[in-house]
Design a protein around this motif. Structure first.
Motif, PDB file in Angstrom:
ATOM      1  N   THR A 166       1.858   6.035  -7.379  1.00 16.40           N
ATOM      2  CA  THR A 166       0.671   6.576  -8.051  1.00 16.40           C
ATOM      3  C   THR A 166       0.996   7.750  -8.965  1.00 16.40           C
ATOM      4  OG1 THR A 166      -0.833   5.740  -6.364  1.00 16.40           O
ATOM      5  CG2 THR A 166      -1.618   7.593  -7.673  1.00 16.40           C
ATOM      6  N   CYS A 224      -3.350  -4.584  -3.074  1.00 13.61           N
ATOM      7  CA  CYS A 224      -2.249  -3.823  -3.681  1.00 13.61           C
ATOM      8  C   CYS A 224      -1.178  -4.768  -4.217  1.00 13.61           C
ATOM      9  CB  CYS A 224      -1.650  -2.866  -2.661  1.00 13.61           C
ATOM     10  SG  CYS A 224      -2.764  -1.540  -2.162  1.00 13.61           S
ATOM     11  N   CYS A 271       0.844  -1.210   0.000  1.00 11.90           N
ATOM     12  CA  CYS A 271       0.000   0.000   0.000  1.00 11.90           C
ATOM     13  C   CYS A 271       0.877   1.257   0.000  1.00 11.90           C
ATOM     14  CB  CYS A 271      -0.937  -0.006   1.204  1.00 11.90           C
ATOM     15  SG  CYS A 271      -2.251  -1.228   1.084  1.00 11.90           S
ATOM     16  N   ASP A 272       1.945   1.235   0.795  1.00 11.27           N
ATOM     17  CA  ASP A 272       2.870   2.373   0.808  1.00 11.27           C
ATOM     18  C   ASP A 272       3.541   2.544  -0.554  1.00 11.27           C
ATOM     19  OD1 ASP A 272       2.281   2.746   3.475  1.00 11.27           O
ATOM     20  OD2 ASP A 272       4.040   1.634   4.183  1.00 11.27           O
ATOM     21  N   VAL A 313       1.088   4.142  -2.963  1.00  7.49           N
ATOM     22  CA  VAL A 313       0.989   5.594  -2.735  1.00  7.49           C
ATOM     23  C   VAL A 313       2.188   6.296  -3.367  1.00  7.49           C
ATOM     24  CG1 VAL A 313       1.077   7.380  -0.943  1.00  7.49           C
ATOM     25  CG2 VAL A 313      -0.412   5.400  -0.656  1.00  7.49           C
ATOM     26  N   GLN A 314       3.359   5.724  -3.217  1.00  9.12           N
ATOM     27  CA  GLN A 314       4.578   6.308  -3.777  1.00  9.12           C
ATOM     28  C   GLN A 314       4.571   6.251  -5.310  1.00  9.12           C
ATOM     29  OE1 GLN A 314       8.107   4.356  -2.354  1.00  9.12           O
ATOM     30  NE2 GLN A 314       9.485   5.627  -3.574  1.00  9.12           N
ATOM     31  N   GLN A 330      -5.930   1.105  -2.793  1.00 12.92           N
ATOM     32  CA  GLN A 330      -5.287   1.586  -1.568  1.00 12.92           C
ATOM     33  C   GLN A 330      -6.225   1.449  -0.374  1.00 12.92           C
ATOM     34  OE1 GLN A 330      -3.994   5.574  -2.371  1.00 12.92           O
ATOM     35  NE2 GLN A 330      -2.510   4.910  -3.916  1.00 12.92           N
TER      36      GLN A 330
END
Length: 180
Positions: free
Chosen positions: A11, A74, A4-5, A8-9, A67
């Motif tokens: 995206t 993910c 998930c992290d 986010v990075q 997410q």
């Protein structure tokens, strides 16, 4: 770093113009829907594959949905991205950061010392000793003139080797070698 992290990075990179084609996004959605219907239901897949919405908007909605869904979802997205867009997958910022962190850990030299304290020379010496003994035992001809020489070499080797190994070697010396 969790998936998930990483998502986010990654995206902003994935949302960049021309990174993912419409066909690649559709294939990723279909894979998540067909193989993992608990990740993307049919309703969700239809929403993310809507041709009336722009590709950027659909991709943004898909990444946001994943997410919010959780770690496993993910991870499956990354697996689908690898299958359908491998060149893009290898250029992801999160992958580059992981590769750079792996390289810095190896550069410190601590990993190399943990793996072997003795080095390659000790390995080659042990390998040579084992190969020599194997050749001596298995390739020794049954000729009685040659065999006493081999017995002498094996007779001195228990001095060097451990007590447990020497018992086996001494047992070999006392056995009748007529079957060789």
């Amino acid at each position: 770093q969790t998936y998930c992290d990483r998502l986010v990075q990654d995206t902003p990179f994935l949302m960049g113009h021309g990174r993912l084609s419409e066909q690649q996004v559709d294939r990723i959605i279909l894979q998540l829907n067909r193989y993992y219907p608990q990740i993307l239901s049919n309703k969700d897949a239809e929403k993310f594959r809507n041709p009336k919405a722009s590709l950027r908007m659909r991709l943004c909605d898909l990444l946001g949905h994943l997410q919010r869904s959780g770690e496993r979802d993910c991870q499956e997205f990354y697996r689908a991205l690898y299958i359908h867009a491998q060149p893009l997958h290898s250029r992801l910022p999160s992958r580059l950061a992981l590769q750079n962190s792996d390289c810095t850990e190896l550069d410190s030299g601590t990993v190399g010392r943990e793996l072997s304290d003795r080095g390659p020379v000790a390995f080659l010496a042990c390998l040579g000793l084992a190969a020599g003994l194997a050749l001596l035992v298995y390739c020794c001809p049954p000729d009685p003139k040659v065999l006493p020489g081999a017995r002498r070499v094996l007779g001195f080797s228990p001095v060097i080797v451990d007590r447990h190994v020497s018992r086996f070697l001494l047992a070999f010396l006392t056995d009748d070698l007529g079957g060789l």
